[in-house]
Design a protein around this motif. Sequence first.
Motif, short mmCIF file in Angstrom:
data_model
loop_
_atom_site.label_atom_id
_atom_site.label_comp_id
_atom_site.label_asym_id
_atom_site.label_seq_id
_atom_site.Cartn_x
_atom_site.Cartn_y
_atom_site.Cartn_z
N ASP A 162 0.54 -0.65 -0.05
CA ASP A 162 0.35 0.32 -0.17
C ASP A 162 0.95 1.46 0.25
O ASP A 162 2.15 0.95 0.63
CB ASP A 162 -0.72 0.54 1.18
CG ASP A 162 -2.02 -0.65 1.14
OD1 ASP A 162 -1.91 -1.69 0.23
OD2 ASP A 162 -2.45 -0.64 1.82
N TYR B 140 -2.94 6.84 2.03
CA TYR B 140 -3.39 6.04 1.38
C TYR B 140 -2.99 4.74 1.66
O TYR B 140 -2.33 4.64 1.68
CB TYR B 140 -3.56 6.41 -0.11
CG TYR B 140 -3.82 7.84 -0.54
CD1 TYR B 140 -4.71 8.74 -0.77
CD2 TYR B 140 -2.40 8.49 -1.07
CE1 TYR B 140 -4.69 9.68 -0.80
CE2 TYR B 140 -2.35 10.07 -0.46
CZ TYR B 140 -3.54 11.01 -1.27
OH TYR B 140 -3.98 12.06 -1.52
N LEU C 194 -3.54 1.90 0.33
CA LEU C 194 -4.57 1.41 -0.75
C LEU C 194 -3.11 1.13 -1.89
O LEU C 194 -2.41 2.04 -1.60
CB LEU C 194 -5.39 2.57 -1.44
CG LEU C 194 -6.69 2.74 -1.24
CD1 LEU C 194 -7.24 4.19 -1.40
CD2 LEU C 194 -7.40 1.48 -1.40
N TYR D 6 -4.26 4.90 -6.29
CA TYR D 6 -4.85 5.80 -5.55
C TYR D 6 -4.05 7.05 -7.17
O TYR D 6 -3.39 7.27 -7.59
CB TYR D 6 -4.20 6.53 -4.34
CG TYR D 6 -5.08 7.87 -3.94
CD1 TYR D 6 -6.35 7.85 -4.15
CD2 TYR D 6 -4.43 9.33 -4.67
CE1 TYR D 6 -6.69 8.98 -3.57
CE2 TYR D 6 -5.93 10.31 -4.78
CZ TYR D 6 -6.63 10.03 -3.89
OH TYR D 6 -7.47 11.78 -3.57
N SER D 7 -5.28 7.04 -7.62
CA SER D 7 -5.87 8.69 -9.13
C SER D 7 -6.41 9.29 -8.01
O SER D 7 -7.23 9.39 -7.50
CB SER D 7 -5.50 8.16 -9.68
OG SER D 7 -5.52 9.64 -10.21
N TRP E 197 -9.65 8.14 -13.09
CA TRP E 197 -7.63 8.53 -12.89
C TRP E 197 -7.69 9.66 -13.65
O TRP E 197 -8.63 10.24 -14.05
CB TRP E 197 -6.91 7.67 -13.32
CG TRP E 197 -6.84 7.18 -14.75
CD1 TRP E 197 -6.41 8.03 -15.46
CD2 TRP E 197 -7.87 5.89 -15.13
NE1 TRP E 197 -6.85 7.17 -16.64
CE2 TRP E 197 -7.50 6.21 -16.85
CE3 TRP E 197 -8.12 4.92 -14.41
CZ2 TRP E 197 -7.87 5.26 -17.31
CZ3 TRP E 197 -9.36 4.36 -15.45
CH2 TRP E 197 -8.88 3.55 -16.96
N SER F 216 1.45 4.90 -5.82
CA SER F 216 1.46 3.18 -6.03
C SER F 216 2.47 3.02 -5.32
O SER F 216 3.57 3.78 -4.42
CB SER F 216 1.22 2.84 -7.00
OG SER F 216 2.62 2.80 -7.49
N TRP G 116 -8.84 -1.73 -7.43
CA TRP G 116 -8.78 -0.33 -6.83
C TRP G 116 -8.98 0.88 -7.32
O TRP G 116 -9.87 1.50 -6.58
CB TRP G 116 -7.18 -1.18 -7.29
CG TRP G 116 -5.95 -2.42 -6.89
CD1 TRP G 116 -6.16 -2.76 -6.06
CD2 TRP G 116 -4.93 -2.32 -7.53
NE1 TRP G 116 -5.56 -3.98 -5.96
CE2 TRP G 116 -4.48 -3.91 -7.07
CE3 TRP G 116 -4.31 -1.69 -8.66
CZ2 TRP G 116 -3.24 -4.28 -6.86
CZ3 TRP G 116 -2.54 -2.65 -8.64
CH2 TRP G 116 -2.25 -3.60 -8.33
N ILE H 39 -10.88 3.34 -5.05
CA ILE H 39 -10.58 4.52 -4.81
C ILE H 39 -11.44 6.17 -3.81
O ILE H 39 -12.67 5.63 -4.77
CB ILE H 39 -9.72 5.46 -5.61
CG1 ILE H 39 -8.77 4.81 -6.42
CG2 ILE H 39 -9.82 6.84 -5.69
CD1 ILE H 39 -7.88 5.26 -7.37
#
Length: 312
Positions: free
Chosen positions: A72, A172, A174, A177-178, A195, A202, A249, A253
Amino acid sequence: MKRLLKKLMSLFQEFGDKCHFFNPFDALVFTLSPYTRIGMERKHEVILNKLEKGFMNQYTKVKSMPEAKCQDIGGDAPLWVCWLQGREQMPRLVDICVRSIERNAGVHPVNFISLGNLSKFVDIPSFVIQKLNQGIISYTHFSDIIRMALLNKYGGIWIDATIFVTSEIGEYNLPFYSIKQRTENKRFVERGDKWTAYFIASGKNNPVVNTIYRFFIYYWSEYNSMIDYFLVDYALALAYRNIPEFKEWIEWIPFDNEHVYEMFQNLNAPYSKDLEMKLFQQQFNKLSWKRKLNNGDTIGQSLLNLKSATKL
């Protein structure tokens, strides 16, 4: 008149590039589709189909590599900010944005990337550098390669140098992420709501980022022309369509920066305390150094004069 002439020359160049991939009629339709609204969805599908084989070949190579756990994005993940010409060449608005990133980095280390120090971080194949020097690859599209190379090697958060940040950047939890939008626009591949390449993050060992970086290298080893200006978005769209984990993924978000363009839209608005406070509620704000800023007491001039930046 100069702006019109420059735009016409740009369209002519794009048409010439597309003629390397499509017949002249399709090349013309695809060049003009963002302005005529004709054939946009067909354009996206044709380009995706054209690129898919090369993309999936790179993904297959990544899948065959020894597995490494995809991490993550941590609270101390590196921040990547780039202005290829060097910091001393940044326009005033870009300088304001970069300093806003640095002041709100929290515990994230900030790495400023330029052509002068790029080799300290990543090794870009020599043929890519050669094509950059020859003008075959533009600075814009070279930065697409760089962001994926850096995220592939280190993970972290890529933030375009034209993003104005108003509060501390956190973490984040995750793998990817974007900034995501609710508003769809057929002009963009996958309708542009999943995105944004100007803010993309990332964790380490991310197979999607690895694949996209490999795809870029493959693409420029095969071609000397751009199939489309938004090549990075087509690469992300191919990942979204072909890698189930990536689609999952994207769905994870949150919609946490829905007004990312509101400050840009108000740069030439009359300055007021209320408007400034409203705009500063948005953490990330995508601006552009190319937009002409009006003189006078405006939001844009307040940024340039550091009225707002002192709050960072």
